[in-house]
Design a protein around this motif. Structure first.
Motif: not given
Length: 263
Positions: A71-79, A234-251
């Motif tokens: 997801n690019q952003c949470t729906a709430a933050s876009v709205a 179920g993971a909480a974060t994901f390491k994505a190259g140059r972006l570093g750790d990204r949050t994982i919501l709801d697993g």
């Protein structure tokens, strides 16, 4: 190896046909931005049964039909960002309409629901003049036409949201031709390159998006990691190259970050 392709028009059945071909070729992972989460679900479930990892990105699929959603952003933050841009430019009592791409696109429907929820709490005097959004079917000419028609149909219109990458440039063209850019504030979601000319001439003051380069980068990282079983439910974060750790919501929802306001 990454194969990047998509149908030339807003037709979920063309997406399904393309996915069937990819399943037959035995790809390790498929990342897709569904035009219709329900209609595309059976072919995605078929892919998963064949052992192919399925990633939805930009627009979500049904949860049971995919492994992860990028997801690019949470729906709430876009709205909230969209509504704040409108309030800043057209005032907290602005009368507006929304131009969308498709009535079945999950991301657009969620954004509109979140926009209304945020409006009720933050800008209760704002008014949506059309409860049913204007549909552009991801066709720039149709987006221009429905916007031009709306400018005539709603004499008290003060704001327009065009919330897809095709709808906003199309709406911008209509607003420019109407000569009403000083009376009607237009904003929405699209890629920066398509808006250069409209920002430069003042037709549009500000618009919103994630970083599209980073979203594509994250989608590919997630697809590769899922195929290698390095991205686990179920993971909480994901390491994505140059972006570093990204949050994982709801697993199962990998989030890029917050929206960017372009001006």
């Amino acid at each position: 190896e990454v194969v990047f392709d998509g149908p030339p028009k807003n037709d979920v059945q063309l997406q399904v046909q393309m996915l069937e071909t990819w399943i037959a070729k035995g790809y390790d992972a498929i990342a897709v931005a569904p035009n219709d989460p329900d209609a595309i679900a059976p072919v995605l479930e078929k892919a998963r049964k064949r052992g192919i990892k399925v990633i939805a990105w930009d627009a979500d699929a049904k949860k049971e039909a995919r492994d992860f959603f990028v997801n690019q952003c949470t729906a709430a933050s876009v709205a909230q960002t969209l509504m704040d841009v409108m309030a800043e430019g057209a005032g907290p009592e602005a009368k507006y309409i929304i131009v969308t791409g498709s009535l079945t696109a999950a991301n657009q429907n969620i954004w509109m629901a979140e926009m209304e929820k945020y409006r009720q709490g933050k800008y209760p005097n704002m008014k949506n003049l059309s409860e049913t959004p204007k549909v552009s079917e991801e066709d720039p000419a149709l987006a221009t036409q429905v916007t031009a028609d709306s400018l005539k149909a709603y004499p008290d219109l003060q704001g327009i949201f065009a919330i897809t990458s095709v709808a906003l440039p199309g709406a911008s063209e209509a607003l420019r031709k109407s000569g009403m850019a000083d009376k009607v504030l237009l904003t929405g979601l699209t890629t920066p390159n398509s808006m250069k000319v409209y920002i430069a001439d003042g037709t549009v003051k500000k618009f919103v998006l994630c970083n599209p380069v980073d979203l594509g980068y994250l989608a590919v990282h997630a697809a590769v990691a899922a195929a290698k079983d390095e991205l686990k439910p179920g993971a909480a974060t994901f390491k994505a190259g140059r972006l570093g750790d990204r949050t994982i919501l709801d697993g199962d929802q990998v989030v890029l970050g917050d929206p960017i306001v372009f001006s």
